[in-house]
Design an enzyme around this catalytic site. Structure first.
Site, mmCIF file in Angstrom:
data_model
loop_
_atom_site.group_PDB
_atom_site.id
_atom_site.type_symbol
_atom_site.label_atom_id
_atom_site.label_comp_id
_atom_site.label_asym_id
_atom_site.label_seq_id
_atom_site.Cartn_x
_atom_site.Cartn_y
_atom_site.Cartn_z
ATOM 1 N N GLU A 69 31.120 41.795 35.566
ATOM 2 C CA GLU A 69 30.957 40.100 36.030
ATOM 3 C C GLU A 69 30.348 39.878 37.255
ATOM 4 O O GLU A 69 30.830 39.229 38.157
ATOM 5 C CB GLU A 69 32.412 39.427 35.682
ATOM 6 C CG GLU A 69 32.391 37.913 35.877
ATOM 7 C CD GLU A 69 33.635 37.197 35.599
ATOM 8 O OE1 GLU A 69 34.292 37.022 36.741
ATOM 9 O OE2 GLU A 69 34.149 36.957 34.559
ATOM 10 N N GLU A 119 37.209 33.932 47.032
ATOM 11 C CA GLU A 119 36.606 34.792 45.686
ATOM 12 C C GLU A 119 34.936 34.604 45.903
ATOM 13 O O GLU A 119 34.353 35.731 45.728
ATOM 14 C CB GLU A 119 36.628 33.997 44.372
ATOM 15 C CG GLU A 119 38.273 34.315 44.052
ATOM 16 C CD GLU A 119 39.358 33.318 44.555
ATOM 17 O OE1 GLU A 119 39.075 32.360 45.257
ATOM 18 O OE2 GLU A 119 40.397 33.553 44.427
ATOM 19 N N HIS A 143 45.699 26.671 39.909
ATOM 20 C CA HIS A 143 46.233 27.828 40.846
ATOM 21 C C HIS A 143 45.494 28.142 41.933
ATOM 22 O O HIS A 143 45.821 28.657 42.965
ATOM 23 C CB HIS A 143 46.463 29.022 40.287
ATOM 24 C CG HIS A 143 45.417 29.719 39.809
ATOM 25 N ND1 HIS A 143 44.339 29.562 38.814
ATOM 26 C CD2 HIS A 143 44.648 30.664 40.565
ATOM 27 C CE1 HIS A 143 43.474 30.441 38.735
ATOM 28 N NE2 HIS A 143 43.634 31.063 39.870
ATOM 29 N N ARG A 193 43.711 28.728 45.390
ATOM 30 C CA ARG A 193 44.113 28.483 46.908
ATOM 31 C C ARG A 193 43.559 27.420 47.729
ATOM 32 O O ARG A 193 44.343 26.602 48.323
ATOM 33 C CB ARG A 193 43.607 29.599 47.616
ATOM 34 C CG ARG A 193 44.691 30.837 47.554
ATOM 35 C CD ARG A 193 43.962 32.183 48.247
ATOM 36 N NE ARG A 193 44.748 33.363 47.794
ATOM 37 C CZ ARG A 193 46.062 33.831 48.508
ATOM 38 N NH1 ARG A 193 46.036 33.216 49.626
ATOM 39 N NH2 ARG A 193 46.466 34.769 47.820
ATOM 40 N N HIS A 249 51.562 28.675 37.017
ATOM 41 C CA HIS A 249 51.125 29.947 37.556
ATOM 42 C C HIS A 249 52.616 30.476 38.568
ATOM 43 O O HIS A 249 53.190 29.582 39.051
ATOM 44 C CB HIS A 249 50.101 29.743 38.625
ATOM 45 C CG HIS A 249 49.310 31.069 39.053
ATOM 46 N ND1 HIS A 249 49.785 31.576 40.170
ATOM 47 C CD2 HIS A 249 48.139 31.637 38.613
ATOM 48 C CE1 HIS A 249 48.935 32.932 40.547
ATOM 49 N NE2 HIS A 249 48.096 32.720 39.674
ATOM 50 N N ASP A 289 35.974 38.916 41.386
ATOM 51 C CA ASP A 289 35.844 38.285 42.665
ATOM 52 C C ASP A 289 37.179 38.350 43.244
ATOM 53 O O ASP A 289 37.727 37.699 44.260
ATOM 54 C CB ASP A 289 35.416 36.995 42.496
ATOM 55 C CG ASP A 289 36.104 36.109 41.739
ATOM 56 O OD1 ASP A 289 37.091 36.424 41.324
ATOM 57 O OD2 ASP A 289 35.478 34.982 41.194
HETATM 58 C C1 UD1 Z 1 44.715 35.677 42.695
HETATM 59 C C2 UD1 Z 1 43.151 36.004 42.890
HETATM 60 C C3 UD1 Z 1 42.344 34.714 42.149
HETATM 61 C C4 UD1 Z 1 42.525 34.624 40.824
HETATM 62 C C5 UD1 Z 1 44.106 34.493 40.651
HETATM 63 C C6 UD1 Z 1 44.448 34.633 38.962
HETATM 64 C C7 UD1 Z 1 42.547 36.646 45.084
HETATM 65 C C8 UD1 Z 1 42.323 36.440 46.413
HETATM 66 N N1 UD1 Z 1 43.009 35.730 44.040
HETATM 67 O O1 UD1 Z 1 45.287 34.721 43.234
HETATM 68 O O2 UD1 Z 1 41.052 35.265 42.356
HETATM 69 O O3 UD1 Z 1 42.147 33.419 40.329
HETATM 70 O O4 UD1 Z 1 44.859 35.542 41.148
HETATM 71 O O5 UD1 Z 1 45.669 34.224 38.681
HETATM 72 O O6 UD1 Z 1 42.462 37.802 44.686
HETATM 73 N N2 UD1 Z 1 52.901 35.970 41.888
HETATM 74 C C9 UD1 Z 1 54.221 36.381 40.971
HETATM 75 N N3 UD1 Z 1 53.851 36.966 39.892
HETATM 76 C C10 UD1 Z 1 52.605 37.568 39.383
HETATM 77 C C11 UD1 Z 1 51.532 37.132 40.104
HETATM 78 C C12 UD1 Z 1 51.685 36.343 41.145
HETATM 79 O O7 UD1 Z 1 55.185 36.141 41.538
HETATM 80 O O8 UD1 Z 1 52.520 38.322 38.431
HETATM 81 C C13 UD1 Z 1 53.090 35.227 43.108
HETATM 82 C C14 UD1 Z 1 53.513 35.991 44.157
HETATM 83 O O9 UD1 Z 1 54.243 35.222 44.929
HETATM 84 C C15 UD1 Z 1 52.123 36.202 44.794
HETATM 85 C C16 UD1 Z 1 51.523 34.725 44.582
HETATM 86 O O10 UD1 Z 1 51.994 34.597 43.357
HETATM 87 O O11 UD1 Z 1 52.565 36.344 46.307
HETATM 88 C C17 UD1 Z 1 50.164 34.713 44.803
HETATM 89 O O12 UD1 Z 1 49.479 35.862 44.252
HETATM 90 P P1 UD1 Z 1 47.813 36.536 44.593
HETATM 91 O O13 UD1 Z 1 47.537 37.304 44.038
HETATM 92 O O14 UD1 Z 1 47.904 36.787 46.192
HETATM 93 O O15 UD1 Z 1 47.037 35.173 44.698
HETATM 94 P P2 UD1 Z 1 46.753 34.162 43.299
HETATM 95 O O16 UD1 Z 1 46.756 32.752 43.821
HETATM 96 O O17 UD1 Z 1 47.401 34.587 42.147
HETATM 97 N N1 UDP Z 2 45.962 32.906 31.002
HETATM 98 C C1 UDP Z 2 47.299 33.649 30.362
HETATM 99 N N2 UDP Z 2 48.310 32.627 30.316
HETATM 100 C C2 UDP Z 2 48.366 31.477 31.094
HETATM 101 C C3 UDP Z 2 47.406 30.887 31.510
HETATM 102 C C4 UDP Z 2 46.169 31.987 31.665
HETATM 103 O O1 UDP Z 2 47.146 34.612 29.615
HETATM 104 O O2 UDP Z 2 49.518 31.051 31.034
HETATM 105 C C5 UDP Z 2 44.933 33.807 30.887
HETATM 106 C C6 UDP Z 2 43.576 32.963 30.614
HETATM 107 O O3 UDP Z 2 43.407 33.189 29.051
HETATM 108 C C7 UDP Z 2 42.498 33.875 31.141
HETATM 109 C C8 UDP Z 2 43.429 34.110 32.603
HETATM 110 O O4 UDP Z 2 44.739 34.227 32.212
HETATM 111 O O5 UDP Z 2 42.079 34.914 30.521
HETATM 112 C C9 UDP Z 2 43.039 33.250 33.462
HETATM 113 O O6 UDP Z 2 43.634 33.589 34.713
HETATM 114 P P1 UDP Z 2 43.683 32.693 36.093
HETATM 115 O O7 UDP Z 2 43.222 31.288 35.753
HETATM 116 O O8 UDP Z 2 45.127 32.943 36.671
HETATM 117 O O9 UDP Z 2 42.569 33.387 37.029
HETATM 118 P P2 UDP Z 2 41.116 33.064 37.069
HETATM 119 O O10 UDP Z 2 40.277 33.167 35.835
HETATM 120 O O11 UDP Z 2 40.845 31.721 37.860
HETATM 121 O O12 UDP Z 2 40.502 33.864 38.386
#
Ligand code: UD1
Ligand code: UDP
Length: 365
Positions: A118, A132, A205, A207, A238, A96
């Site tokens: 999924e 999502e 984490h 939104r 996160h 998602d």
């Molecule tokens: C995204 C997904 C969410 C998922 C989450 C997992 C969407 C809309 N959301 O949300 O479904 O649960 O990932 O974690 O697709 N950032 C870093 N380094 C990284 C990753 C993120 O710096 O490796 C920071 C950046 O500033 C980035 C922000 O996190 O702009 C948000 O990342 P983004 O992928 O837009 O949204 P998530 O909240 O991570």
């Molecule tokens: N995870 C990880 N390191 C962390 C926290 C989570 O590797 O410090 C893994 C966790 O085991 C799971 C995935 O990341 O497989 C979950 O990611 P997240 O919670 O960011 O996203 P969501 O599942 O809510 O989309």
């Protein structure tokens, strides 16, 4: 030979797609191509390293504090370019995320069949989780074949009019990932820090929780940690700057809460299995906890992982201060409740999802 392209780009979809990629790459009759969008960067790269995966294409879309517009437009455009050079017979997207939605949309515009891994998870509230629930429903409109992790997810898709022959129940590939990462012998500085205490593993984490809901839940965590000398909380924070600000402003200075960088997935899974309980708003962590029988308080008003609620391992409580403190205290003090939650049966499959998906692809392509 058929060309199958997998598209993923965040930490969770990488955890769940890497085992499938490895399974498909082990079958010589597929030409398997991995396109990572780089919606996440360091959090994605850590997972790729853990599974020993090198992608064929990397769109590198991530920016600091990116908006949904940024991610959608960059993934759409980047996927289009790769599709026109690879011309795959099918594209697999996961779950998602905006990566999944925009990549599926690119395939739709290019008339390339989409397989949704999924598929069928629903809250039926398009604003929760946001965005999502929209993303996964939009992918369902586009997908040609659906791999549903459970019967419940399959039923959702059938109710929405998807053709029963094109929906396959496989279990969730996250269970396959756990088979890859869990170790019998394991230790980590976080576990050593928490040794002798009841360790709570916390992640947050989403939104829709950013801002006051997240701060309130974190204040509850602080209050419980300060009131109970035998409790320690490990919180890998996160990378989202909005999460980091909330985490540090509420929890800094609390000596029984350890704020760390995101953990490598091998570490996260091994710490999870050794923690006393989990506190999370994550989707995948709910599934992992259910697969491991680890009592979990879900910091959300709604969860699409209803199988885990039904099995008894997940307790959704939202983010209110009193709901979170009450649930935590209850789970610490009520031995019967803790035992019942720990004894729940895993509803997400036996770790054979990747093999099943690959077998289906063998037949349908
Ligand atoms: C995204 C997904 C969410 C998922 C989450 C997992 C969407 C809309 N959301 O949300 O479904 O649960 O990932 O974690 O697709 N950032 C870093 N380094 C990284 C990753 C993120 O710096 O490796 C920071 C950046 O500033 C980035 C922000 O996190 O702009 C948000 O990342 P983004 O992928 O837009 O949204 P998530 O909240 O991570
Ligand atoms: N995870 C990880 N390191 C962390 C926290 C989570 O590797 O410090 C893994 C966790 O085991 C799971 C995935 O990341 O497989 C979950 O990611 P997240 O919670 O960011 O996203 P969501 O599942 O809510 O989309």
């Amino acid at each position: 030979m058929k060309t199958v392209m997998l598209v993923f780009g965040t930490r969770p979809d990488a955890v769940k797609m890497c085992p499938l990629l490895l399974e498909l790459r082990s079958r010589d009759h597929f030409n398997t191509v991995a396109l990572v969008t780089g919606q996440h960067r360091d959090m994605l790269d850590g997972v790729l390293r853990a599974f020993g995966v090198t992608p064929d294409y990397d769109l590198g879309v991530m920016r600091e504090e990116q908006s949904l517009f940024d991610v959608t437009s960059r993934v759409l455009d980047g996927t289009r370019r790769v599709l026109s050079s690879v011309r795959p017979d099918a594209v697999l997207v996961h779950g998602d995320t905006t990566t999944a939605f925009a990549a599926a949309l690119a395939c739709f515009y290019e008339n390339i069949p989409v397989c949704h891994v999924e598929a069928g998870l629903r809250t039926y509230d398009v604003r929760s989780p946001y965005p999502e629930e929209f993303n996964r429903r939009a992918v369902s409109l586009i997908s040609r074949y659906d791999f549903a992790p459970t019967e419940l997810a399959r039923d959702n898709l059938i109710k929405e009019g998807k053709c029963a022959e094109d929906v396959f129940v496989t279990g969730n590939t996250v269970v396959d990932a756990l088979h890859y990462t869990l170790r019998d012998e394991y230790t980590h500085p976080c576990l050593e820090w928490a040794s002798g205490s009841r360790a709570v593993l916390l992640t947050m984490h989403r939104r829709e929780s950013l801002g006051e809901p997240m701060r309130e839940a974190l204040r509850a965590v602080r209050a419980v940690a300060e009131a109970r000398e035998d409790v320690k909380v490990i919180f890998p924070v996160h990378r989202n700057p909005a999460v980091r600000t909330a985490a540090h402003s509420v929890l800094d200075g609390c000596e029984r809460v350890l704020l760390t960088e995101p953990l490598d997935v091998v570490d996260f899974h091994n710490i999870m299995v050794r923690a006393h309980l989990i506190l999370t708003d994550s989707g995948s962590v709910q599934e992992e906890a259910a697969a491991l029988g680890k009592p979990t308080i879900v910091l959300r008003d709604k969860t699409e992982r209803q199988e885990g609620v039904a099995s008894g391992v997940l307790l959704p409580v939202g983010t209110d201060f009193s709901s979170v403190t009450d649930a935590l205290c209850d789970l610490f003090d009520n031995v019967g409740l803790y035992a019942r939650m720990s004894a729940s049966k895993n509803p997400f499959g036996n770790g054979e999802a990747c093999r099943k998906i690959a077998d289906v692809l063998d037949k349908i392509l």
